[in-house]
Write a protein that holds these residues in place. Structure first.
Motif, PDB file in Angstrom:
ATOM      1  N   ILE A 198       0.838  -1.202   0.000  1.00 43.03           N
ATOM      2  CA  ILE A 198       0.000   0.000   0.000  1.00 43.03           C
ATOM      3  C   ILE A 198       0.874   1.253   0.000  1.00 43.03           C
ATOM      4  O   ILE A 198       0.665   2.183  -0.798  1.00 43.03           O
ATOM      5  N   GLU A 199       1.889   1.289   0.874  1.00 43.76           N
ATOM      6  CA  GLU A 199       2.766   2.463   0.925  1.00 43.76           C
ATOM      7  C   GLU A 199       3.604   2.561  -0.349  1.00 43.76           C
ATOM      8  O   GLU A 199       3.856   3.668  -0.839  1.00 43.76           O
ATOM      9  N   ARG A 200       4.025   1.421  -0.881  1.00 43.14           N
ATOM     10  CA  ARG A 200       4.824   1.439  -2.105  1.00 43.14           C
ATOM     11  C   ARG A 200       4.020   2.022  -3.264  1.00 43.14           C
ATOM     12  O   ARG A 200       4.515   2.850  -4.038  1.00 43.14           O
ATOM     13  N   ARG A 201       2.755   1.599  -3.394  1.00 42.86           N
ATOM     14  CA  ARG A 201       1.918   2.114  -4.488  1.00 42.86           C
ATOM     15  C   ARG A 201       1.634   3.606  -4.305  1.00 42.86           C
ATOM     16  O   ARG A 201       1.579   4.346  -5.286  1.00 42.86           O
ATOM     17  N   THR A 202       1.442   4.014  -3.047  1.00 40.96           N
ATOM     18  CA  THR A 202       1.203   5.437  -2.801  1.00 40.96           C
ATOM     19  C   THR A 202       2.418   6.265  -3.181  1.00 40.96           C
ATOM     20  O   THR A 202       2.297   7.316  -3.832  1.00 40.96           O
ATOM     21  N   ARG A 203       3.616   5.796  -2.789  1.00 42.06           N
ATOM     22  CA  ARG A 203       4.836   6.516  -3.141  1.00 42.06           C
ATOM     23  C   ARG A 203       5.080   6.486  -4.648  1.00 42.06           C
ATOM     24  O   ARG A 203       5.542   7.475  -5.226  1.00 42.06           O
ATOM     25  N   TRP A 204       4.762   5.366  -5.292  1.00 42.61           N
ATOM     26  CA  TRP A 204       4.920   5.269  -6.752  1.00 42.61           C
ATOM     27  C   TRP A 204       4.042   6.300  -7.450  1.00 42.61           C
ATOM     28  O   TRP A 204       4.488   6.957  -8.406  1.00 42.61           O
ATOM     29  N   ALA A 205       2.809   6.447  -6.982  1.00 40.95           N
ATOM     30  CA  ALA A 205       1.908   7.426  -7.596  1.00 40.95           C
ATOM     31  C   ALA A 205       2.455   8.846  -7.420  1.00 40.95           C
ATOM     32  O   ALA A 205       2.390   9.664  -8.333  1.00 40.95           O
ATOM     33  N   ALA A 206       3.015   9.127  -6.217  1.00 44.72           N
ATOM     34  CA  ALA A 206       3.577  10.457  -5.985  1.00 44.72           C
ATOM     35  C   ALA A 206       4.761  10.721  -6.908  1.00 44.72           C
ATOM     36  O   ALA A 206       4.887  11.802  -7.491  1.00 44.72           O
ATOM     37  N   LEU A 207       5.642   9.737  -7.070  1.00 46.98           N
ATOM     38  CA  LEU A 207       6.807   9.916  -7.944  1.00 46.98           C
ATOM     39  C   LEU A 207       6.397  10.041  -9.403  1.00 46.98           C
ATOM     40  O   LEU A 207       7.020  10.781 -10.170  1.00 46.98           O
ATOM     41  N   ALA A 208       5.337   9.324  -9.790  1.00 45.72           N
ATOM     42  CA  ALA A 208       4.870   9.426 -11.170  1.00 45.72           C
ATOM     43  C   ALA A 208       4.382  10.832 -11.485  1.00 45.72           C
ATOM     44  O   ALA A 208       4.484  11.307 -12.621  1.00 45.72           O
ATOM     45  N   ILE A 209       3.868  11.528 -10.461  1.00 46.87           N
ATOM     46  CA  ILE A 209       3.407  12.909 -10.661  1.00 46.87           C
ATOM     47  C   ILE A 209       4.578  13.883 -10.574  1.00 46.87           C
ATOM     48  O   ILE A 209       4.686  14.825 -11.362  1.00 46.87           O
ATOM     49  N   ILE A 210       5.485  13.638  -9.604  1.00 50.24           N
ATOM     50  CA  ILE A 210       6.588  14.566  -9.366  1.00 50.24           C
ATOM     51  C   ILE A 210       7.600  14.545 -10.503  1.00 50.24           C
ATOM     52  O   ILE A 210       8.156  15.578 -10.880  1.00 50.24           O
ATOM     53  N   ILE A 211       7.867  13.367 -11.075  1.00 55.64           N
ATOM     54  CA  ILE A 211       8.877  13.228 -12.130  1.00 55.64           C
ATOM     55  C   ILE A 211       8.188  13.262 -13.485  1.00 55.64           C
ATOM     56  O   ILE A 211       7.713  12.238 -13.967  1.00 55.64           O
ATOM     57  N   PRO A 212       8.099  14.450 -14.131  1.00 55.96           N
ATOM     58  CA  PRO A 212       7.440  14.518 -15.433  1.00 55.96           C
ATOM     59  C   PRO A 212       8.360  13.971 -16.517  1.00 55.96           C
ATOM     60  O   PRO A 212       9.584  13.986 -16.406  1.00 55.96           O
ATOM     61  N   ARG A 213       7.769  13.493 -17.587  1.00 54.23           N
ATOM     62  CA  ARG A 213       8.565  12.986 -18.696  1.00 54.23           C
ATOM     63  C   ARG A 213       9.132  14.112 -19.547  1.00 54.23           C
ATOM     64  O   ARG A 213      10.058  13.913 -20.311  1.00 54.23           O
ATOM     65  N   SER A 214       8.585  15.326 -19.472  1.00 57.40           N
ATOM     66  CA  SER A 214       9.125  16.449 -20.227  1.00 57.40           C
ATOM     67  C   SER A 214      10.487  16.822 -19.667  1.00 57.40           C
ATOM     68  O   SER A 214      10.807  16.555 -18.531  1.00 57.40           O
ATOM     69  N   GLY A 215      11.316  17.454 -20.492  1.00 56.92           N
ATOM     70  CA  GLY A 215      12.668  17.787 -20.085  1.00 56.92           C
ATOM     71  C   GLY A 215      12.814  19.129 -19.419  1.00 56.92           C
ATOM     72  O   GLY A 215      13.931  19.648 -19.362  1.00 56.92           O
ATOM     73  N   ALA A 216      11.739  19.710 -18.892  1.00 55.70           N
ATOM     74  CA  ALA A 216      11.829  21.045 -18.297  1.00 55.70           C
ATOM     75  C   ALA A 216      12.798  21.059 -17.116  1.00 55.70           C
ATOM     76  O   ALA A 216      13.651  21.936 -16.993  1.00 55.70           O
ATOM     77  N   ILE A 217      12.666  20.063 -16.241  1.00 51.90           N
ATOM     78  CA  ILE A 217      13.537  20.041 -15.072  1.00 51.90           C
ATOM     79  C   ILE A 217      14.977  19.779 -15.482  1.00 51.90           C
ATOM     80  O   ILE A 217      15.910  20.409 -14.993  1.00 51.90           O
ATOM     81  N   ARG A 218      15.164  18.845 -16.423  1.00 51.21           N
ATOM     82  CA  ARG A 218      16.528  18.548 -16.857  1.00 51.21           C
ATOM     83  C   ARG A 218      17.159  19.738 -17.577  1.00 51.21           C
ATOM     84  O   ARG A 218      18.354  19.992 -17.456  1.00 51.21           O
ATOM     85  N   ARG A 219      16.380  20.471 -18.348  1.00 55.76           N
ATOM     86  CA  ARG A 219      16.931  21.669 -19.010  1.00 55.76           C
ATOM     87  C   ARG A 219      17.358  22.703 -17.974  1.00 55.76           C
ATOM     88  O   ARG A 219      18.362  23.396 -18.148  1.00 55.76           O
ATOM     89  N   LYS A 220      16.593  22.797 -16.864  1.00 60.26           N
ATOM     90  CA  LYS A 220      16.959  23.725 -15.819  1.00 60.26           C
ATOM     91  C   LYS A 220      18.301  23.337 -15.210  1.00 60.26           C
ATOM     92  O   LYS A 220      19.181  24.180 -15.002  1.00 60.26           O
ATOM     93  N   TYR A 221      18.474  22.025 -14.930  1.00 57.84           N
ATOM     94  CA  TYR A 221      19.737  21.556 -14.383  1.00 57.84           C
ATOM     95  C   TYR A 221      20.886  21.775 -15.357  1.00 57.84           C
ATOM     96  O   TYR A 221      21.993  22.139 -14.965  1.00 57.84           O
ATOM     97  N   GLN A 222      20.650  21.565 -16.673  1.00 51.94           N
ATOM     98  CA  GLN A 222      21.698  21.759 -17.663  1.00 51.94           C
ATOM     99  C   GLN A 222      22.121  23.225 -17.731  1.00 51.94           C
ATOM    100  O   GLN A 222      23.308  23.543 -17.886  1.00 51.94           O
ATOM    101  N   ALA A 223      21.157  24.142 -17.610  1.00 56.07           N
ATOM    102  CA  ALA A 223      21.490  25.570 -17.633  1.00 56.07           C
ATOM    103  C   ALA A 223      22.366  25.932 -16.434  1.00 56.07           C
ATOM    104  O   ALA A 223      23.315  26.707 -16.549  1.00 56.07           O
ATOM    105  N   GLU A 224      22.036  25.360 -15.256  1.00 62.74           N
ATOM    106  CA  GLU A 224      22.852  25.618 -14.086  1.00 62.74           C
ATOM    107  C   GLU A 224      24.259  25.062 -14.261  1.00 62.74           C
ATOM    108  O   GLU A 224      25.244  25.699 -13.877  1.00 62.74           O
ATOM    109  N   GLU A 225      24.386  23.884 -14.868  1.00 60.69           N
ATOM    110  CA  GLU A 225      25.698  23.297 -15.110  1.00 60.69           C
ATOM    111  C   GLU A 225      26.510  24.157 -16.072  1.00 60.69           C
ATOM    112  O   GLU A 225      27.722  24.354 -15.897  1.00 60.69           O
ATOM    113  N   GLU A 226      25.879  24.672 -17.127  1.00 56.04           N
ATOM    114  CA  GLU A 226      26.581  25.518 -18.086  1.00 56.04           C
ATOM    115  C   GLU A 226      27.119  26.776 -17.412  1.00 56.04           C
ATOM    116  O   GLU A 226      28.252  27.210 -17.667  1.00 56.04           O
ATOM    117  N   THR A 227      26.317  27.376 -16.529  1.00 55.94           N
ATOM    118  CA  THR A 227      26.766  28.572 -15.816  1.00 55.94           C
ATOM    119  C   THR A 227      27.967  28.263 -14.926  1.00 55.94           C
ATOM    120  O   THR A 227      28.950  29.010 -14.892  1.00 55.94           O
TER     121      THR A 227
END
Length: 401
Positions: A198-227
């Motif tokens: 039950i807790e595993r499925r609840t945490r899985w659902a939260a991570l599925a929402i928190i970690i989007p498949r779009s690269g917006a977060i990764r692009r943000k990290y890449q911009a910080e690395e470039e700086t």
């Protein structure tokens, strides 16, 4: 008239104590009387256990050693158990001298029975009982069943049999329901190493929402690395230029010590490790080298961010892999990160304090025999928790699997 509320004839300390009950409270599920509750509690968790420990010490009877903390735990646990028993067992109406006298009779007689050599047995080990132990325990069971029969008859006469028996079955659920709980626990150990999930499925659902498949977060990290890389590159080139100028000036004023150059270690926190400067006799130009990199006219920096493959989106497999990695590191205080969960196998151990505690709820009638039975079962209950503590019904077998 003072305009206050009309008196009901009952004070605060009377609680649900109904003096005009036709069956002296037997038909009242919840009842309370402060003075009787205080006497009841003192008898069960102070006087009774103290008398047993004195007698047991005098005759060196079987018991557990108890520290001050153990006695304190017995008192605090006993407060909870006695309050529930008093309010639901009708002791606000039935507790009196008869129950008190037979309480000490039950406590001392059961203590004397356990002193017999063949009575040093427990319920889970019934297969190995001696004939004498079978005889004594069978006689005790017969007396209990006779008492149950009389109480069912009194419940029928009071017109409360329709809820008396169902409540008795419900109360005994604390004894027979652990059989199913134990089976479910062992099934989970063999088939569900992560528990019921039950807790595993609840945490899985939260991570599925928190970690989007779009690269917006990764692009943000890449911009910080470039700086960060740009700042690092600028500082490294300034350092290299300063060192080159200094080395040139030193080479002009030196006595051509030959083409063989000596190496002077320089420390700079640029990620790759210590930097060495090699002085050459050719134009006095410093060649800067980093550990595990080839010579170059400037610091050997990491690859340009533009040359690295830029992941704009996460594939479904990549996202699932990231979620699974995070699920393996849940924040359980009693389990190591990434390690197995503390799942134990259990064995059932029915204690006599549990049996007689349940029976004490149903000796709720005003008859002399019912009050005497109440004292007997309360005395045996006290022997259990005074001698060994309020041990649980399910005991761990060994270390977690």
């Amino acid at each position: 008239m003072d305009g206050g509320p009309a008196s009901t004839g009952h004070g605060f300390t009377d609680g649900c104590y109904l003096q005009n009950d036709a069956y002296n409270g037997a038909a009242t599920l919840v009842s309370f009387h402060l003075l009787r509750y205080a006497l009841f509690t003192i008898m069960l968790i102070v006087v009774g256990p103290f008398v047993f420990r004195v007698v047991a010490a005098f005759f060196d009877l079987e018991r557990d050693f108890k520290s001050i903390v153990d006695h304190f735990d017995d008192v605090t646990g006993g407060l909870m158990y006695t309050y529930i028993l008093f309010t639901l067992g009708n002791y606000a109406h039935t507790f009196g001298w008869v129950t008190a006298v037979f309480y000490f009779v039950g406590l001392l007689v059961y203590t004397a029975l356990t002193w017999l050599p063949f009575m040093g047995v427990d319920i889970p080990g019934w297969r190995s009982w001696s004939k004498e132990a079978w005889l004594v325990n069978s006689a005790g069971l017969t007396l209990v069943l006779v008492g149950v029969g009389f109480h069912i008859r009194w419940a029928s006469r009071a017109g409360i049999l329709q809820w008396y028996l169902p409540l008795f079955v419900l109360a005994t659920a604390s004894v027979w329901s652990p059989v199913f709980v134990r089976w479910l626990q062992h099934y989970c150990i063999d088939n569900c190493p992560d528990g019921l999930g039950i807790e595993r499925r609840t945490r899985w659902a939260a991570l599925a929402i928190i970690i989007p498949r779009s690269g917006a977060i990764r692009r943000k990290y890449q911009a910080e690395e470039e700086t960060q890389l740009a700042v690092l590159r600028e500082r490294a080139e300034q350092y290299a230029a300063t060192r080159a100028t200094s080395a040139t000036q030193q080479s002009r004023g030196s006595d051509n010590e030959g083409d063989d150059a000596d190496y002077r270690p320089l420390s700079m926190a640029v990620g790759a490790g210590p930097i060495t400067v090699q002085r050459s006799s050719n134009v006095g130009t410093d060649i800067l080298n980093t550990n595990n990199s080839h010579s170059t006219s400037r610091l050997n920096m990491p690859n340009e961010p533009a040359a690295q493959p830029r992941a704009i989106t996460l594939t479904h497999a990549q996202k699932q892999e990231m979620i699974e990695r995070k699920l393996r590191n849940r924040h359980y205080v009693n389990a190591k990160a990434g390690g197995p969960l503390p799942l134990y196998k259990y064995q059932l151990h029915l204690h006599h304090w549990q049996i007689f505690y349940i029976l004490a709820f149903f000796t709720r009638f005003d008859q002399f025999a019912s009050r005497a039975c109440a004292g007997l079962v309360l005395g045996i209950f006290t022997h259990g928790h005074a001698a060994f503590g309020l041990d649980p019904l399910m005991e761990r077998k060994h270390e977690p699997l």
